[in-house]
Design an enzyme around this catalytic site. Structure first.
Site, PDB file in Angstrom:
ATOM      1  CB  THR A 297       8.040  79.778   2.181  1.00  0.00           C
ATOM      2  OG1 THR A 297       6.417  80.400   1.674  1.00  0.00           O
ATOM      3  CG2 THR A 297       7.457  79.807   4.494  1.00  0.00           C
TER       4      THR A 297
ATOM      5  CE1 TYR B 148       4.773  83.580  -5.902  1.00  0.00           C
ATOM      6  CE2 TYR B 148       7.008  82.281  -5.653  1.00  0.00           C
ATOM      7  CZ  TYR B 148       5.974  83.066  -5.739  1.00  0.00           C
ATOM      8  OH  TYR B 148       6.404  83.773  -4.109  1.00  0.00           O
TER       9      TYR B 148
ATOM     10  CE  LYS C 280       2.724  81.972  -3.616  1.00  0.00           C
ATOM     11  NZ  LYS C 280       4.144  81.371  -3.110  1.00  0.00           N
TER      12      LYS C 280
ATOM     13  CB  ILE D 168      -0.314  78.938  -3.243  1.00  0.00           C
ATOM     14  CG1 ILE D 168      -0.698  78.238  -3.867  1.00  0.00           C
ATOM     15  CG2 ILE D 168       1.432  78.937  -2.694  1.00  0.00           C
ATOM     16  CD1 ILE D 168      -0.283  78.190  -5.297  1.00  0.00           C
TER      17      ILE D 168
END
EC number: 4.3.3.7
Length: 290
Positions: free
Chosen positions: A48, A137, A165, A206
């Site tokens: 992001t 992740y 995540k 998250i």
């Protein structure tokens, strides 16, 4: 600062000037806004945050500025993941010298498409070199490689690997919550699974949507913790179409449009990402009801 109290972590956008440079002057307002809306941790230079288009020096400048602004109030997690193990090792060693970083986020290597043993050795090598806690992740929709549950469970035995995540769906999240060590934190990286992950015993989310709906998400988690399942479920149902709207065109274009609309100026995106068209933005803002 550990992550045990961080249930809603915002994967923070990176503000840009019209020229395309990072707009450091806009960071104080953004940080204050996130903190006021119950962000309990931030991830910097993640997906992001448009990490593929940030230079190494820009990332370091961003980290330093956010450390100053947050001043120890919530955990700061910095993205370090690359598809080059040696490069990731060098980065985590560098970040260990910067006071104020609480953990790092390391993504599954993208483009190379390693097998499970390659992924294990990649993260193990980073963990052995890192003085900072590591959040794995797993985002197969972006990396074209998926960290399987069994591999994650092997990695969860390593001292420095403290959380994941997980964006491989609810089945993977459920199995990890059931089988991983109790001090290994399982976050969903999908806003639509924020309720389910917490209800199943995961740590939290998250989030991208927390830029806009952080207070509502906080209320949802408070209701869950108080045993008010109907209220928590109601909030998730109401949020779901809004969460989906934030991914209706390539992220983070929708959330940047939403923040700009709310008077939290974060500017545009760097190519190859582009802003929402006027029609897309109108549709998104209408769905978000902001």
């Amino acid at each position: 600062m550990d992550l045990t109290n961080a249930t809603i972590i915002t994967a923070m956008v990176t503000p840009f000037q019209e020229s395309g440079e990072i707009d450091f002057d806009k960071l104080p307002q953004l940080v204050d806004y996130l903190l006021a809306n119950h962000t309990e941790g931030v991830i910097l230079a993640g997906t992001t945050g448009e990490s593929p288009t940030l230079t190494h020096e820009e990332e370091l400048q961003l980290f330093q500025r956010i450390i100053e602004l947050i001043d120890g109030r919530i955990p700061i997690i910095c993205g370090v993941g690359t598809n080059d193990t040696r490069d990731s090792v060098a980065f985590v060693k560098e970040l260990a010298t910067i006071a104020g970083i609480d953990a790092v986020l390391a993504v599954v290597p993208y483009y190379n498409k390693p097998n499970q043993e390659g992924m294990y050795q990649h993260f193990k090598t980073i963990a052995e070199a890192s003085e900072l806690p590591i959040i794995l992740y797993n985002v197969p929709g972006r990396t074209a490689a998926c960290l399987e549950v069994e591999t994650t469970l092997r990695l969860a035995q390593l001292e420095k690997i403290v959380a994941i995540k997980e964006c491989a769906g609810l089945d993977a999240i459920t199995e990890l919550i059931e089988r991983a060590p109790k001090d290994f934190l399982v976050y969903t990286g999908e806003d639509g699974l924020a309720f389910a992950t917490k209800a199943l015993g995961g740590q939290g989310v998250i989030s991208v949507a927390s830029h806009v709906f952080g207070s509502s998400m906080y209320e949802m988690y408070q209701a869950l913790e108080q045993g008010n399942l109907p209220e928590a479920a109601k909030i998730q149902r109401q949020l779901l179409p809004k969460m989906n709207a934030l991914f209706s065109v390539p992220s983070p274009a929708p959330v940047k449009a939403a923040l700009n609309h709310l008077g939290i100026p974060v500017g545009n995106l760097r190519l190859p990402l582009v802003a929402c068209t006027p029609e897309e933005e109108q549709r998104i803002i209408r769905t978000l009801e902001i």
